[in-house]
Scaffold this motif. Structure first.
Motif, PDB file in Angstrom:
ATOM      1  N   GLN A 206     -15.753  51.971   3.071  1.00  0.00           N
ATOM      2  CA  GLN A 206     -14.554  51.259   3.525  1.00  0.00           C
ATOM      3  C   GLN A 206     -13.946  50.455   2.390  1.00  0.00           C
ATOM      4  O   GLN A 206     -14.641  49.751   1.658  1.00  0.00           O
ATOM      5  CB  GLN A 206     -14.912  50.336   4.694  1.00  0.00           C
TER       6      GLN A 206
ATOM      7  N   LEU B   4      -9.012  48.160   4.891  1.00  0.00           N
ATOM      8  CA  LEU B   4      -8.557  49.494   5.276  1.00  0.00           C
ATOM      9  C   LEU B   4      -9.478  50.069   6.356  1.00  0.00           C
ATOM     10  O   LEU B   4     -10.609  49.606   6.525  1.00  0.00           O
ATOM     11  CB  LEU B   4      -8.542  50.412   4.051  1.00  0.00           C
ATOM     12  N   PRO B   5      -9.044  51.094   7.082  1.00  0.00           N
ATOM     13  CA  PRO B   5      -9.919  51.743   8.063  1.00  0.00           C
ATOM     14  C   PRO B   5     -11.136  52.360   7.386  1.00  0.00           C
ATOM     15  O   PRO B   5     -11.044  52.852   6.267  1.00  0.00           O
ATOM     16  CB  PRO B   5      -9.019  52.827   8.674  1.00  0.00           C
TER      17      PRO B   5
ATOM     18  N   THR C 281     -14.288  55.028   6.748  1.00  0.00           N
ATOM     19  CA  THR C 281     -14.541  56.469   6.777  1.00  0.00           C
ATOM     20  C   THR C 281     -16.026  56.691   7.076  1.00  0.00           C
ATOM     21  O   THR C 281     -16.889  56.090   6.433  1.00  0.00           O
ATOM     22  CB  THR C 281     -14.210  57.123   5.427  1.00  0.00           C
TER      23      THR C 281
ATOM     24  N   THR D 253     -11.872  59.796   9.092  1.00  0.00           N
ATOM     25  CA  THR D 253     -11.068  58.604   8.853  1.00  0.00           C
ATOM     26  C   THR D 253      -9.899  58.570   9.850  1.00  0.00           C
ATOM     27  O   THR D 253      -9.133  59.515   9.898  1.00  0.00           O
ATOM     28  CB  THR D 253     -10.487  58.595   7.422  1.00  0.00           C
ATOM     29  N   PRO D 254      -9.772  57.516  10.668  1.00  0.00           N
ATOM     30  CA  PRO D 254     -10.650  56.352  10.741  1.00  0.00           C
ATOM     31  C   PRO D 254     -11.948  56.679  11.472  1.00  0.00           C
ATOM     32  O   PRO D 254     -11.979  57.543  12.350  1.00  0.00           O
ATOM     33  CB  PRO D 254      -9.819  55.335  11.517  1.00  0.00           C
TER      34      PRO D 254
ATOM     35  N   ARG E   8     -14.365  49.339  -2.901  1.00  0.00           N
ATOM     36  CA  ARG E   8     -14.868  50.106  -1.752  1.00  0.00           C
ATOM     37  C   ARG E   8     -16.335  49.764  -1.548  1.00  0.00           C
ATOM     38  O   ARG E   8     -17.106  49.744  -2.513  1.00  0.00           O
ATOM     39  CB  ARG E   8     -14.708  51.600  -2.011  1.00  0.00           C
TER      40      ARG E   8
ATOM     41  N   GLN F  48      -7.986  56.459   3.545  1.00  0.00           N
ATOM     42  CA  GLN F  48      -7.893  55.229   4.321  1.00  0.00           C
ATOM     43  C   GLN F  48      -6.508  54.600   4.239  1.00  0.00           C
ATOM     44  O   GLN F  48      -6.022  54.023   5.216  1.00  0.00           O
ATOM     45  CB  GLN F  48      -8.977  54.258   3.846  1.00  0.00           C
TER      46      GLN F  48
END
Length: 336
Positions: A210, A223-224, A226, A250-251, A280, A312
């Motif tokens: 993420q 961010l969303p 993965t 993702t998401p 990340r 993302q």
């Protein structure tokens, strides 16, 4: 007036190949109405730019400038897309600090620290809601007794990996004691990883990656996530870069509570490590406990079209070019 951007790529390790792919994608997404982008290759032998006509210009390391067609070119900012050394371990950042050139990534200190997985875990160990797997950190002087130390302190299975490596290079999942010695040698001998090895007890659960970044308004944006599902034994170099070996969702399918908890953890990690730009975080969600276990942080994550961060960004509803522009503008503001 357009900002002059040095898009720094290449590097001294086997990750250079990925760096070139990442920087090519970033270059393709940046708005040419706002930015003049000059790819700069950093290699052991030389630092240089090659123009569209194939003409090579060497970088003046005194001030990171170029002479093109007789004209001196200096940059407003360095956009670092260089995985591994010297772009991810703080060396380039220290150089840019010394010559006064802003850059998009974490500082020299943060970059150097986070390349060391063992030291990073020690600093993050007391963050609320975050868990770390039991581990042993070994140095070159421990080689002769390495296997014995691991067997005395950890339970099988465990991961053996270079303490300062990237892209899962030199990593092995050890399920039987007979596999340990070879795994340790592989990790100790991995190129440009500092000859330190981290061994961790295996955490059973779902794996996630993420991103989080600070935008030009100074806000932290999560961010969303993965979710990573691989047919390999674990998410190794081949699983990361050979199509078809891994499913990336993702998401990720996380409950609202899990999403909120992950966001709190990521923000705490970002602040604790004094990060800048985009980073990340990789983590496990343990099946039995629903605990988030820290794996590692990547301060210059991959930017190929299929990489996690671009996935993302798109899932977040943002265009990659706008995202990269945010990183540039945030770095320029923080330098003022």
């Amino acid at each position: 007036m357009k900002r002059k951007v040095a898009l720094v790529t290449g590097g001294y390790t086997g990750e250079a190949e990925v760096s070139f792919k990442s920087s090519a994608f970033v270059h393709s997404q940046l708005d040419t109405e706002r930015y003049e982008v000059y790819p700069i290759t950093i290699s052991v032998d030389s630092w240089f730019h090659v123009n569209d006509a194939g003409i090579k210009s060497l970088v003046n390391k005194e001030d990171f400038s170029l002479v093109i067609n007789g004209h001196l070119l200096t940059f407003d900012i360095a956009f670092i897309i260089l995985h591994g050394s010297p772009g991810e371990d703080g060396r380039l950042q220290g150089y840019f600090d010394m010559i006064g050139l802003p850059y998009t990534s974490c500082s020299a200190l943060t970059s150097a620290l986070t390349m060391n997985k063992g030291y990073t875990k020690a600093i993050l160990a007391d963050i609320p809601e975050l868990f770390v797997a039991k581990s042993v950190l070994l140095f070159e002087t421990d080689r002769e007794t390495a296997a014995q130390q691991v067997q005395e302190q950890l339970k099988l299975p465990y991961f053996v990996k270079p303490n300062a490596g990237g892209s899962s290079i030199g990593m092995t999942k050890v399920k039987e004691s007979s596999e340990l010695t070879l795994a340790l040698e592989k990790a100790f001998n991995a190129e440009n990883t500092g000859q330190q090895v981290l061994i961790e007890e295996f955490v059973t659960g779902r794996e996630f990656s993420q991103g989080i970044f600070r935008n030009s308004a100074g806000e932290l944006v999560v961010l969303p996530a993965t979710e990573v599902k691989t047919t390999r034994e674990f998410f190794d170099f081949e699983a990361k870069y050979i199509p078809g070996l891994t499913e990336e969702i993702t998401p990720a399918d996380l409950s609202e509570e899990q999403q909120a908890r992950a966001a709190r953890i990521l923000q705490a990690i970002y602040v604790r490590l004094n990060c800048r730009g985009m980073v990340r975080v990789d983590f496990f969600l343990q099946q039995e406990t629903d605990h988030f276990y820290f794996i590692e942080i990547n301060t210059i994550p991959g930017q190929t079209p299929q990489s996690f961060i671009p996935q993302q960004v798109r899932a977040f509803g943002m265009k990659e070019g706008d995202f990269y522009a945010e990183l540039i503008e945030a770095a320029l503001k923080s330098n003022n």
